[in-house]
Design a protein around this motif. Structure first.
Motif, PDB file in Angstrom:
ATOM      1  N   UNK A 176      45.952  51.205  36.080  1.00 27.20           N
ATOM      2  CA  UNK A 176      44.595  50.666  35.958  1.00 27.20           C
ATOM      3  C   UNK A 176      44.211  49.902  37.222  1.00 27.20           C
ATOM      4  N   UNK A 177      42.962  50.065  37.636  1.00 33.56           N
ATOM      5  CA  UNK A 177      42.409  49.275  38.735  1.00 33.56           C
ATOM      6  C   UNK A 177      41.195  48.524  38.216  1.00 33.56           C
ATOM      7  N   UNK A 178      41.264  47.198  38.253  1.00 35.53           N
ATOM      8  CA  UNK A 178      40.153  46.358  37.824  1.00 35.53           C
ATOM      9  C   UNK A 178      39.572  45.691  39.066  1.00 35.53           C
ATOM     10  N   UNK A 179      38.409  46.173  39.501  1.00 34.60           N
ATOM     11  CA  UNK A 179      37.742  45.651  40.701  1.00 34.60           C
ATOM     12  C   UNK A 179      36.894  44.438  40.321  1.00 34.60           C
ATOM     13  N   UNK A 180      37.545  43.287  40.260  1.00 29.87           N
ATOM     14  CA  UNK A 180      36.886  42.061  39.812  1.00 29.87           C
ATOM     15  C   UNK A 180      36.475  41.140  40.953  1.00 29.87           C
ATOM     16  N   UNK A 181      37.198  41.132  42.059  1.00 25.95           N
ATOM     17  CA  UNK A 181      36.990  40.134  43.120  1.00 25.95           C
ATOM     18  C   UNK A 181      35.551  40.116  43.609  1.00 25.95           C
ATOM     19  N   UNK A 182      35.054  38.916  43.843  1.00 27.48           N
ATOM     20  CA  UNK A 182      33.699  38.814  44.356  1.00 27.48           C
ATOM     21  C   UNK A 182      33.241  37.378  44.497  1.00 27.48           C
ATOM     22  N   UNK A 183      32.051  37.223  45.010  1.00 22.14           N
ATOM     23  CA  UNK A 183      31.444  35.909  45.177  1.00 22.14           C
ATOM     24  C   UNK A 183      29.942  36.054  44.979  1.00 22.14           C
ATOM     25  N   UNK A 184      29.245  34.937  44.912  1.00 27.90           N
ATOM     26  CA  UNK A 184      27.807  34.988  44.695  1.00 27.90           C
ATOM     27  C   UNK A 184      27.037  34.119  45.670  1.00 27.90           C
ATOM     28  N   UNK A 185      25.771  34.381  45.762  1.00 26.03           N
ATOM     29  CA  UNK A 185      24.834  33.543  46.506  1.00 26.03           C
ATOM     30  C   UNK A 185      23.615  33.338  45.624  1.00 26.03           C
ATOM     31  N   UNK A 186      23.211  32.099  45.457  1.00 26.68           N
ATOM     32  CA  UNK A 186      21.991  31.813  44.708  1.00 26.68           C
ATOM     33  C   UNK A 186      20.955  31.297  45.697  1.00 26.68           C
ATOM     34  N   UNK A 187      20.095  32.205  46.144  1.00 28.17           N
ATOM     35  CA  UNK A 187      19.108  31.864  47.163  1.00 28.17           C
ATOM     36  C   UNK A 187      17.912  32.798  46.999  1.00 28.17           C
TER      37      UNK A 187
END
Length: 262
Positions: free
Chosen positions: A100-111
């Motif tokens: 299984x590959x779970x592509x979860x990594x990430x970040x956000x920008x609130x702008x």
């Protein structure tokens, strides 16, 4: 010609790669996979101690776990990462593949849309789209036939909230990418689905939803159940999606938001 049936027995030990597994939803997902009887390779970008803590918690459940440093934004490192995974699979599991590959990594920008810079835009698309695309591509030779891929989107591709135009556009691209992955990898029995969480109390955006009462209250008011989500609302659902009982779920966007904005 008889069609191939790629079915994993429920008793078979699975190996899952969870990106961004040192914190938040990724951490919860990795631990819940272990609770379902699976072993885990998790990645982290900078939080080595937190990643070690996840490994220890999984090992305490009687499962195997390995943490590997990986910057999803740096695609030049994917070939080396794939080689590292291959070596770890052989050394720790005596296996040439994972499940299984779970592509979860990430970040956000609130702008706001008008104030979003090109650098912010590029970073979001590099991590959430380009990173998912090429990391999956690099790992495909190691992913077992009949395996699973789970990509992460957001409830903000269905409804809008000010400040998330670039982030949501990137996640919209992930949803389309998942459909194409499902189409093109189906001949190997690989399913591909997208999980779309609603507002969750994590350190995402510096813990804005978790730590800012006005944001928390605003999002909670959109949910019929009267609260925002927590990681334990998401991780068990992802782990369940990887179970053999859900082998026929494919090319779906599955929103887990408590009914946010219905």
């Amino acid at each position: 010609m008889k069609k191939k049936h790629f079915v994993h027995e429920a008793t078979q030990t699975t190996i899952s790669i969870v990106t961004g597994g040192s914190r938040g939803i990724g951490r919860n997902t990795a631990i819940n996979i272990a609770r379902h009887g699976g072993d885990v390779i998790l990645t982290y970008r900078s939080q080595a101690e937190e990643a070690k803590s996840v490994v220890a918690e999984i090992e305490a459940l009687g499962r195997k776990a390995i943490a590997i440093q990986l910057d999803i934004e740096n695609t030049s490192g994917f070939a080396d990462f794939s080689e590292t995974v291959s070596s770890i699979l052989q050394t720790n599991w005596g296996s040439a593949t994972f499940n299984h590959l779970v592509n979860n990594a990430g970040h956000g920008e609130m702008i706001s849309f008008t104030e979003t810079t090109e650098a912010q835009f590029d970073s979001l698309f590099n991590v959430h789209v380009k990173g998912v695309f090429f990391l999956t591509q690099a790992l495909l030779p190691l992913l077992a036939d009949g395996g699973r891929i789970v990509n992460f989107s957001t409830g903000l591709t269905r409804v809008s909230y000010p400040g998330f135009s670039a982030y949501s556009a990137a996640k919209g691209a992930v949803e389309i990418l998942s459909i194409y992955m499902a189409k093109e990898l189906g001949h190997r029995g690989i399913t591909v689905n997208t999980i779309a969480p609603g507002a969750i109390e994590t350190d995402f955006l510096g813990g804005a939803v978790r730590d800012t009462p006005s944001y928390n209250d605003a999002f909670a008011s959109m949910v019929p159940l009267g609260r925002v989500g927590v990681p334990d609302d998401i991780g068990p659902a992802v782990a369940s999606l990887l179970d053999p009982d859900n082998r026929w779920v494919n090319a779906q966007r599955i929103e887990i938001s408590g009914g946010q904005n219905i």
